[in-house]
Enzyme design. Structure first.
Site: not given
Length: 322
Positions: A140, A177, A179, A266
């Protein structure tokens, strides 16, 4: 398979974040990485290496000097038991309210880079698979800001390491991931030297909201080299495997010299932060599919916030990938 791991990651212990104006517990805990390490060792993956120290110049290949100095100065200014959290989205050089900074954060982020670069340096000769078991995560982090529990973009630094040393003419990053890796996309959006492919939760619903749509395909010389494959909530292996097949086809057609996998667990149905429905055995199928590319592969750990789920998924994934 070689694993690079730094036991000092446990000193990085974020305690809280702000969600809808209230303080809640931050899930980016040392236990999520320790569980993976212990499970892999118990299953015979015990070729573990300590990281070397690399110059800051590798960080500057990816991140703006202004941001790096800001992060370092912010950490120095804090007391040992103090945490700084941006209270407004987009304020300061942190773009969300969930990424606390302590006096240890800069050192932890730099050590994560060192772990990743050590793993990258081991990916040569007869070693075609190395795992950077690292935290804090990185995908991120943009050129000029932290966010999403990420401070330096480990996968992006590794990609620039390969390109700057002439180890690769083309690098592919497969982001698994839950996200979207807005930071990695931001860094490589205008280049054709790195193919970025991401499978993630629909950004109309899930963090980071600002990026990850199919229409985001790159710009300038990077047009067509940024591929987003967003999926709806509760996607299971049937739905996920279709996206993975497409992602691997795009990577195969790019002919990269190196593959970097930004690996997040995740996506597991039991994860408290994600929103997919993948089961333990699905990670074995995932690893097997990626192994068929037969490309030297650096795996960099990203998210995954339930230690037990991380551990079981990691064993399945790497057993099949090897």
């Amino acid at each position: 398979m070689k694993i690079v791991y730094d036991p000092k990651h446990v000193l990085h212990r974020p305690t809280k974040e702000i969600d809808r104006g209230k303080f809640i517990e931050n899930p980016e805990k040392p236990e999520r990485i320790e569980a993976i390490k212990d499970a892999l060792i118990m299953n015979g993956f015990d070729n573990i290496h300590s990281p070397n120290s690399f110059p800051m110049s590798y960080v500057y290949l990816v991140h703006d000097e202004r941001y790096v100095k800001w992060l370092k100065n912010k950490c120095v200014s804090l007391e040992p038991d103090e945490e700084y959290i941006t209270e407004l989205f987009g304020y300061d050089l942190c773009f969300d309210t969930g990424t606390p900074i302590s006096n240890w954060t800069f050192d932890a982020a730099k050590r994560a880079v060192d772990v990743t670069l050590t793993a990258a340096s081991l990916l040569s000769g007869r070693t075609n698979l190395v795992y950077a078991l690292v935290r804090p995560p990185g995908h991120h982090a943009t050129r000029g800001a932290c966010g999403g529990y990420c401070y330096f973009n480990n996968a992006a630094v590794a990609a620039m390491y390969f390109l700057s040393r002439g180890n690769a003419d083309g690098v592919a990053i497969l982001d698994l991931d839950f996200h979207h890796g807005n930071g990695t996309q931001d860094i490589f959006y205008e280049t054709d030297e790195v193919l970025y492919v991401s499978i993630h939760g629909d950004p109309d619903i899930f963090y980071p909201w600002v990026s990850g749509r199919e229409s985001e395909t790159g710009q300038g010389s990077g047009e067509g080299f940024n591929i987003n494959l967003p999926l709806p909530p509760k996607s299971d292996w049937r739905k996920y495997s279709e996206a993975l097949e497409q992602a691997l086809r795009e990577i195969r057609n790019y002919y990269p010299d190196v593959l970097i996998v930004s690996l997040g667990f995740d996506t597991n149905a039991d994860d408290p932060v994600g929103g997919f429905s993948l089961k333990d055995d699905d990670y074995g199928l995932m690893g097997k599919a990626i192994s068929k590319l037969k490309i030297p592969t650096l795996v960099v750990q990203e998210g995954g916030y339930k230690p037990r789920a991380n551990a079981s998924a990691a064993v399945k994934f790497f057993s099949a990938l090897v």
